[in-house]
Design a protein around this motif. Structure first.
Motif, mmCIF file in Angstrom:
data_model
loop_
_atom_site.group_PDB
_atom_site.id
_atom_site.type_symbol
_atom_site.label_atom_id
_atom_site.label_comp_id
_atom_site.label_asym_id
_atom_site.label_seq_id
_atom_site.Cartn_x
_atom_site.Cartn_y
_atom_site.Cartn_z
ATOM 1 N N ARG A 99 20.181 32.352 -31.737
ATOM 2 C CA ARG A 99 19.968 32.050 -33.155
ATOM 3 C C ARG A 99 21.114 32.602 -33.993
ATOM 4 O O ARG A 99 21.852 33.488 -33.562
ATOM 5 C CB ARG A 99 18.634 32.637 -33.631
ATOM 6 N N ARG A 114 15.373 18.893 -35.290
ATOM 7 C CA ARG A 114 14.894 18.477 -33.978
ATOM 8 C C ARG A 114 15.901 17.633 -33.219
ATOM 9 O O ARG A 114 15.900 17.595 -32.014
ATOM 10 C CB ARG A 114 13.582 17.696 -34.145
ATOM 11 N N LEU A 123 19.287 16.896 -31.573
ATOM 12 C CA LEU A 123 20.389 17.691 -31.064
ATOM 13 C C LEU A 123 21.664 16.869 -30.988
ATOM 14 O O LEU A 123 21.634 15.706 -30.604
ATOM 15 C CB LEU A 123 20.071 18.231 -29.663
ATOM 16 N N GLN A 158 22.349 25.961 -28.419
ATOM 17 C CA GLN A 158 21.797 25.980 -27.064
ATOM 18 C C GLN A 158 22.864 25.646 -26.033
ATOM 19 O O GLN A 158 23.831 24.942 -26.336
ATOM 20 C CB GLN A 158 20.674 24.942 -26.932
ATOM 21 N N LEU A 202 19.121 29.806 -25.591
ATOM 22 C CA LEU A 202 19.182 29.502 -27.018
ATOM 23 C C LEU A 202 19.562 30.793 -27.739
ATOM 24 O O LEU A 202 19.019 31.864 -27.439
ATOM 25 C CB LEU A 202 17.829 28.998 -27.510
ATOM 26 N N TYR A 242 20.586 27.602 -34.868
ATOM 27 C CA TYR A 242 20.642 28.070 -33.483
ATOM 28 C C TYR A 242 21.584 27.177 -32.691
ATOM 29 O O TYR A 242 22.007 26.109 -33.169
ATOM 30 C CB TYR A 242 19.255 28.094 -32.836
#
Lengths: 114, 113
Positions: free
Chosen positions: B51, B99, B101, B34, B49, B32
């Motif tokens: 995907r 997790r 980024l 963001q 967000l 994904y």
């Protein structure tokens, strides 16, 4: 709480001193992240907690940096023997178990090392 | 590790026009992507967000596209307003960790009245 809070908002210290930066995540959020942001750059990952344990600390630049989250809520980022290059905005973010990808950021602590 | 490039550091457009911001990434294709907004002196605020199996996502005046072949995302703000002026950051989960980024350096958008 209403959002992620960080204290202090600004911190000025002298080279070689020890500092602690505090993060209060959104109530109930199990994941907590620390990032560092320099002027004109995006946030840079430091460490991620899932509950009380550090699940990933690969972003910590060296052993002068350490973070804890003893009760799975509030977290403290600790920097020993600060250097001028540590000057930056330190951002904290949290995310919930159910919507793990979305991170909610605090306003940051602006650290200036003289 | 993942590398992200966002188009020009600063973008100025006239109120009412559509702003288009670009995010290009190298290496692996993320699950994904963001977009965040950051105002001066504030932390980033999550916007959207998208995907890897989604081509397009909309939220009010915002639209995001995700082209995994080109390794690119486009972020559009239609009918732009001066209040949209901010820095917009693209972020991807880092390789090996869903997790953590990795952020681009951001594009500073100014909407002129």
């Amino acid at each position: 709480g209403a959002g992620v809070s960080q204290t202090p908002s600004n911190k000025v210290t002298e080279k070689g001193k020890y500092v602690e930066l505090r993060c209060d995540p959104i109530s109930g959020h199990t994941a907590l992240y620390w990032y560092r942001q320099s002027l004109g750059q995006g946030p840079e990952f430091l460490i991620y907690f899932q509950g009380t344990g550090a699940a990933d600390d690969s972003g910590l630049p060296n052993d002068r940096f350490f973070a804890v989250r003893p009760e799975g809520s509030v977290s403290t980022l600790k920097i020993q023997r600060t250097e001028r290059g540590d000057s930056a905005v330190y951002l904290c973010a949290s995310s919930s178990q159910g919507l793990q990808e979305t991170q909610y950021f605090g306003p940051g602590t602006r650290l200036l090392v003289l | 590790s993942q590398k992200i490039e966002q188009n020009s550091e600063a973008l100025n457009i006239q109120e009412g026009k559509t702003a288009t911001l670009t995010c290009n990434y190298t290496n692996y294709s993320p699950a994904y992507l963001q977009w965040y907004r950051q105002d001066p002196g504030r932390g980033p605020v999550f916007l959207l967000l998208i995907r890897e199996n989604e081509k397009e996502k909309r939220k009010e005046r915002l639209k995001v596209t995700f082209d995994t072949t080109l390794k690119q995302s486009l972020f559009h703000i239609t009918a732009s307003q001066p209040a949209d002026s901010a820095t917009y950051l693209c972020a991807l989960p880092s390789s090996g960790s869903a997790r953590q980024l990795t952020f681009g350096s951001g594009t500073q958008l100014t909407v002129l009245p």
